[in-house]
Design a protein around this motif. Sequence first.
Motif, PDB file in Angstrom:
ATOM      1  N   UNK A  32      21.420   7.941  11.392  1.00  0.00           N
ATOM      2  CA  UNK A  32      22.286   8.164  10.243  1.00  0.00           C
ATOM      3  C   UNK A  32      21.939   8.518   8.862  1.00  0.00           C
ATOM      4  N   UNK A  33      22.209   9.184   7.685  1.00  0.00           N
ATOM      5  CA  UNK A  33      22.192   9.183   6.569  1.00  0.00           C
ATOM      6  C   UNK A  33      23.193   9.526   6.075  1.00  0.00           C
ATOM      7  N   UNK A 182      16.394  12.849  15.267  1.00  0.00           N
ATOM      8  CA  UNK A 182      17.875  13.744  15.344  1.00  0.00           C
ATOM      9  C   UNK A 182      18.393  13.122  14.303  1.00  0.00           C
ATOM     10  N   UNK A 183      18.029  14.340  13.188  1.00  0.00           N
ATOM     11  CA  UNK A 183      19.204  13.461  11.683  1.00  0.00           C
ATOM     12  C   UNK A 183      21.048  14.232  11.740  1.00  0.00           C
ATOM     13  N   UNK A 184      21.291  12.858  12.034  1.00  0.00           N
ATOM     14  CA  UNK A 184      22.938  13.059  11.367  1.00  0.00           C
ATOM     15  C   UNK A 184      23.381  12.827  10.397  1.00  0.00           C
ATOM     16  N   UNK A 185      23.679  13.801   9.307  1.00  0.00           N
ATOM     17  CA  UNK A 185      24.750  13.412   8.362  1.00  0.00           C
ATOM     18  C   UNK A 185      26.164  12.837   8.434  1.00  0.00           C
ATOM     19  N   UNK A 186      25.958  11.802   7.797  1.00  0.00           N
ATOM     20  CA  UNK A 186      27.215  11.197   8.293  1.00  0.00           C
ATOM     21  C   UNK A 186      28.291  11.517   6.801  1.00  0.00           C
ATOM     22  N   UNK A 187      29.476  11.387   7.822  1.00  0.00           N
ATOM     23  CA  UNK A 187      30.662  11.834   6.973  1.00  0.00           C
ATOM     24  C   UNK A 187      31.033  11.168   5.712  1.00  0.00           C
ATOM     25  N   UNK A 188      31.572  11.992   4.341  1.00  0.00           N
ATOM     26  CA  UNK A 188      32.080  10.901   3.393  1.00  0.00           C
ATOM     27  C   UNK A 188      33.438  11.427   3.362  1.00  0.00           C
ATOM     28  N   UNK A 189      34.787  10.333   3.419  1.00  0.00           N
ATOM     29  CA  UNK A 189      35.610  10.979   3.502  1.00  0.00           C
ATOM     30  C   UNK A 189      36.613  11.241   2.294  1.00  0.00           C
ATOM     31  N   UNK A 190      36.977  12.122   2.054  1.00  0.00           N
ATOM     32  CA  UNK A 190      37.771  13.125   1.370  1.00  0.00           C
ATOM     33  C   UNK A 190      38.570  11.713  -0.086  1.00  0.00           C
ATOM     34  N   UNK A 191      39.232  11.598  -0.697  1.00  0.00           N
ATOM     35  CA  UNK A 191      39.931  10.510  -1.472  1.00  0.00           C
ATOM     36  C   UNK A 191      41.201  10.727  -0.329  1.00  0.00           C
ATOM     37  N   UNK A 192      41.606  11.718  -0.258  1.00  0.00           N
ATOM     38  CA  UNK A 192      43.160  11.568   0.114  1.00  0.00           C
ATOM     39  C   UNK A 192      43.183  10.259   2.015  1.00  0.00           C
ATOM     40  N   UNK A 193      41.831  10.417   1.792  1.00  0.00           N
ATOM     41  CA  UNK A 193      41.876  10.635   3.460  1.00  0.00           C
ATOM     42  C   UNK A 193      41.354   8.857   3.338  1.00  0.00           C
TER      43      UNK A 193
END
Length: 343
Positions: A32-33, A182-193
């Motif tokens: 997880x990156x 198995x590489x997993x790109x960790x989502x970054x929340x947008x500003x509103x989230x």
Amino acid sequence: MALDKPAIFPWQSALWQRLMGMRDRLPHAFLLHGRQGVGKLAFAQAMAASLLCESPQPDGVACGACLSCGWLAQGNHPDFRQVEPEDRSEGDDEAGEGSAPKAKKKSRFITVDQIRALGDLVGLSSHRHGLRVIILQPAETLNANAANALLKVLEEPPPATAFILLTHQLQRLLPTILSRCHKVAMPVPNKDESLAWLRAQGLADPAFGLAFTGGTPLAALEADTVEVREEVESLTQHLKKGGRIDALSVGWARGDFATAIDILQKWMYDLSSLILAGSVRYFPEHQSTLQGIAKSVDLPRLLDFQRTLAEARAQASHPLNVELQLEALLLRYAQLFPSPARP
Ligand SMILES: [Zn+2]
């Protein structure tokens, strides 16, 4: 190690569903990156809990009630390990940093002994229904020997064992390790989230912490304390004066040098970013002031000062005299503005 509170954050739910769909054909190792403060560790722990749980819920989340979940909560699950840099005492850091400190402090590295110790876990049969889970974080702290030892394990993966590696700095890992995961790109929340989530955690004014920490919600939650707000407020009041700062009157009663350096670095980042790119990141509420003092700044001196701050940061954990050092830095700050700043 007891699991804090495994959590799947709102911005991770789609990813969670995708990974839960892989339960029956689990890769030997996940990686997880992503940026610090987006919830990688909590997510990895939720995955571990789910994989070890005896009756996960329909969405894959661990039940929280079975024997396995109980062991995890108490920190004594026999089929689970979380490997990270350990507290060390004198002389047991094989990374060869030169002078081994006498005081016990957190190692900067995961050592080869820690990886070898996993052999005891994966060499035995598991205690429950098969799977063993190992979280390893952050993976960029594996020293060279530890990375090679881990690579050997990943090249001949032990049966029924899932590795979950975490990293903030993908580019610092060995390509040979990357290729085994198995590489997993960790989502970054947008500003509103992020703002919505921080509000739900009870923050009245989440914009401050979110901006100050560079936009990641977990870091913002941690940083948004009365103390940090006071320190930021106190130091920025002086920095706003640009070349007219009175370095000797600043004082720094709290004496936390690392925080002062952090604020200074972010202030300088915004100042140079305004000049070079026309935008600010950490102090949007001071943008117009920053614009004002940016007009009189000497850019080469500013870039040089940023290097000095980076060096100071590396030594920030044990300064001799906090107030003196901060004064010296602020005197240099004043010299970044050869002509008086226009208000
Ligand atoms: Zn359970």
